[in-house]
Design an enzyme around this catalytic site. Structure first.
Site, PDB file in Angstrom:
ATOM      1  N   SER A 241      43.462  34.629  38.919  1.00 44.47           N
ATOM      2  CA  SER A 241      42.719  33.360  38.801  1.00 44.47           C
ATOM      3  C   SER A 241      42.402  33.019  37.349  1.00 44.47           C
ATOM      4  O   SER A 241      42.521  31.856  36.937  1.00 44.47           O
ATOM      5  CB  SER A 241      41.444  33.394  39.650  1.00 44.47           C
ATOM      6  OG  SER A 241      40.707  34.569  39.418  1.00 44.47           O
ATOM      7  N   HIS A 271      44.503  39.184  45.962  1.00 48.38           N
ATOM      8  CA  HIS A 271      43.429  38.853  45.001  1.00 48.38           C
ATOM      9  C   HIS A 271      42.169  38.521  45.809  1.00 48.38           C
ATOM     10  O   HIS A 271      41.725  39.333  46.614  1.00 48.38           O
ATOM     11  CB  HIS A 271      43.930  37.706  44.108  1.00 48.38           C
ATOM     12  CG  HIS A 271      43.071  37.379  42.917  1.00 48.38           C
ATOM     13  ND1 HIS A 271      42.132  38.222  42.399  1.00 48.38           N
ATOM     14  CD2 HIS A 271      43.023  36.250  42.120  1.00 48.38           C
ATOM     15  CE1 HIS A 271      41.540  37.664  41.352  1.00 48.38           C
ATOM     16  NE2 HIS A 271      42.064  36.461  41.168  1.00 48.38           N
ATOM     17  N   HIS A 317      43.556  48.687  42.742  1.00 53.05           N
ATOM     18  CA  HIS A 317      43.347  47.661  41.719  1.00 53.05           C
ATOM     19  C   HIS A 317      44.485  47.701  40.712  1.00 53.05           C
ATOM     20  O   HIS A 317      45.014  48.772  40.412  1.00 53.05           O
ATOM     21  CB  HIS A 317      42.008  47.856  40.998  1.00 53.05           C
ATOM     22  CG  HIS A 317      41.534  46.608  40.344  1.00 53.05           C
ATOM     23  ND1 HIS A 317      41.910  46.261  39.068  1.00 53.05           N
ATOM     24  CD2 HIS A 317      40.757  45.594  40.805  1.00 53.05           C
ATOM     25  CE1 HIS A 317      41.379  45.089  38.774  1.00 53.05           C
ATOM     26  NE2 HIS A 317      40.671  44.668  39.807  1.00 53.05           N
ATOM     27  N   ARG A 326      31.340  46.734  40.506  1.00 53.55           N
ATOM     28  CA  ARG A 326      30.852  45.604  41.324  1.00 53.55           C
ATOM     29  C   ARG A 326      30.638  46.066  42.761  1.00 53.55           C
ATOM     30  O   ARG A 326      29.770  45.563  43.474  1.00 53.55           O
ATOM     31  CB  ARG A 326      31.853  44.443  41.249  1.00 53.55           C
ATOM     32  CG  ARG A 326      32.065  43.930  39.830  1.00 53.55           C
ATOM     33  CD  ARG A 326      33.201  42.935  39.738  1.00 53.55           C
ATOM     34  NE  ARG A 326      34.479  43.504  40.127  1.00 53.55           N
ATOM     35  CZ  ARG A 326      35.616  42.825  40.213  1.00 53.55           C
ATOM     36  NH1 ARG A 326      35.631  41.536  39.934  1.00 53.55           N
ATOM     37  NH2 ARG A 326      36.744  43.426  40.565  1.00 53.55           N
ATOM     38  N   ASP A 372      35.921  43.579  46.620  1.00 56.43           N
ATOM     39  CA  ASP A 372      36.051  42.928  47.929  1.00 56.43           C
ATOM     40  C   ASP A 372      35.744  43.865  49.100  1.00 56.43           C
ATOM     41  O   ASP A 372      35.567  43.401  50.220  1.00 56.43           O
ATOM     42  CB  ASP A 372      37.469  42.358  48.078  1.00 56.43           C
ATOM     43  CG  ASP A 372      37.770  41.333  46.998  1.00 56.43           C
ATOM     44  OD1 ASP A 372      36.916  40.463  46.772  1.00 56.43           O
ATOM     45  OD2 ASP A 372      38.842  41.414  46.384  1.00 56.43           O
TER      46      ASP A 372
END
Ligand code: CMX
Length: 438
Positions: A241, A271, A317, A326, A372
């Site tokens: 992105s 993604h 990743h 995160r 995620d």
């Protein structure tokens, strides 16, 4: 000092000149040699992009202008008595490289608050789509529909001098950031809540107001939104992105065109769409096995997923090589507010079970969870269970990072992006020539 806009250009103009001089003096310094394998590896590890807003260390994770996620949670301004950072403050930090005060954040809130009026045709364009249209498609189209309002496109048509490109870009960026929570909330209420829209509360902060317009007014959900919109904002420049925003923007496409393109990349399952896929995958597992699968049953389900040639969503990743900080930040939030939540506990059990299985395959470079893997379970705890919408939330946050970067692209006058590609024939000939030389 003046407004955020004045502060930005006071910083950007001298730095732009300094960088030009640096490149003039050091442009020929080699950065390394790349291999034939690199050509097929999605450019990973090849230094070919400039992004000032954040920098990633494969083992430590992301730092925003030098600040780690735990440091952001501690140091960014919060609402009075609040516990989570205000994402508007992160935008200030990413744009200027300086930690904002609470007053700086209030100035941004006031500025964006005056820019929230979304043209009616944007909602009409979204309403023209079948209700079953994926929310990310609706989001991308909604952003495109806002492009009619682009100050950059208008100024370019009128013949703006290139040294001033940053100025209408700044206006577009602020308008876009002010409006996208409204567009996103509209899509949510249209798709899942019978079109019963909720009027904004301008007195709230950016994330709080977004939560309110979605229809989730629990104080804890406001906190979650502030955290969520902070940690998803940026992940240096090479992710799909961020890179798309930079690439499309490098053609002097305006911020709406660039950001809409970026959202089409975020909508890919490798993604941002992975956040919906994680929950879909867990729900499918529960359908097959029962609501509270044991660790052994989770392990079996992971093996079946892999045997069927599918990825385990939320794991792996492209550049990280450790558990994503995160993920940890979200786990800490969950430990504080929902330690007994059944779905959250499944997420934690997967975290125990999945990495050794993935590592055992011998080909995965990073068997650890990414951002995620956790986010969906937090949202579901508060009743936001329409998981097809999750990537839109990611997109609202990602706008902060990629729009700050696009402003720097314009201020530094970065050129059109055009990496060199080669053919297989060229590679073979080059390798043969090298071998012949010995
Ligand atoms: N499950 C199963 N297989 C996986 C895997 C996973 N979670 N992650 C990587 N692999 C496989 C790859 O598909 C590849 O297989 P082949 O050699 O057969 O093609 C192999 O392991 C090597 O891949 P890699 O070099 O470790 O990873 P990549 O850089 O190619 O891909 C990523 C990175 C994120 C796309 C990948 O790990 C993946 O597909 N993960 C699941 C989807 C996901 O969670 N995406 C979200 C990422 C974060 C974000 O952007 O939001």
């Amino acid at each position: 000092m003046g407004t955020l806009k004045e502060k930005f250009i006071e910083k950007a103009l001298p730095l732009s000149a300094e960088i030009r001089q640096f490149v003039k003096e050091n442009g020929q310094v080699p950065l390394g040699e790349f291999t034939v394998e690199d050509v097929y590896a999605g450019q990973k590890g090849i230094i070919g992009l400039l992004t000032e807003t954040s920098l990633l260390d494969a083992n430590e994770g992301i730092r925003f202008r030098g600040y780690s996620i735990p440091e952001l949670r501690e140091k960014l301004p919060k609402v009075p008595g609040g516990t989570e950072p205000l994402p508007e403050g992160l935008f200030y930090l990413m744009l200027l490289g300086e930690m904002p005060t609470y007053d700086d954040v209030l100035e941004i809130q006031a500025n964006w608050g005056a820019r929230t009026s979304v043209p009616a045709h944007v909602y009409a364009a979204i309403d023209a789509l079948p209700i079953t249209t994926h929310p990310m498609t609706q989001f991308s189209i909604g952003i495109m529909a806002m492009q009619t309002d682009s100050k950059f496109a208008e100024a370019y048509r009128e013949g703006i001098n290139k040294k001033d490109y940053w100025d209408p870009t700044y206006e577009d960026v602020c308008n876009l950031l002010a409006r996208i929570p409204h567009v996103a909330a509209y899509i949510y209420r249209r798709t899942y809540k019978n079109g019963e829209h909720i009027a904004p509360k301008p007195e709230l902060d950016w994330a709080g107001n977004f939560a309110h317009m979605l229809g989730y007014d629990q104080v804890e959900f406001y906190k979650l939104m502030r955290l969520y919109l902070t940690i998803h904002a940026d992940h240096e420049g090479g992710n799909v992105s961020a890179h798309t925003t930079h690439l499309v923007g490098s053609a002097l496409s305006d911020p709406y065109l660039a950001f809409s393109a970026a959202m089409n990349g975020l909508a890919g399952p490798l993604h941002g769409l992975a956040n919906q896929e994680v929950i879909r995958w867990i729900f499918e597992m529960r359908n097959e096995i029962g609501n509270s699968p044991s660790k052994e049953q989770i392990a079996d389900y992971i093996h079946t997923t892999l045997k069927n040639g599918k990825v385990v969503p939320g794991y792996g990743h492209a550049v990280l090589r450790k558990t994503d900080p995160r993920f940890i930040a979200q786990q800490e939030f969950a430990k504080t507010y929902m330690p007994d939540d059944e779905l959250v506990n499944i997420v934690w059990n997967i975290y125990e079970v999945a990495p050794p299985i993935l590592e055992g395959l011998g080909k995965i470079k990073n068997p650890w969870p990414n951002v995620d893997a956790h986010s969906g379970a937090l949202l579901l705890h508060y009743g936001l269970n329409e998981y097809d919408f999750f990537t839109v939330l990611f997109g609202v946050s990602r706008a902060l990072g990629v729009m700050a970067s696009l402003l720097w692209d314009r201020a530094l006058g970065l050129p059109i992006e055009r990496p060199k590609s080669v053919t297989y024939e060229w590679l073979k000939n080059t390798v043969e020539a090298k071998k012949a030389k010995g």
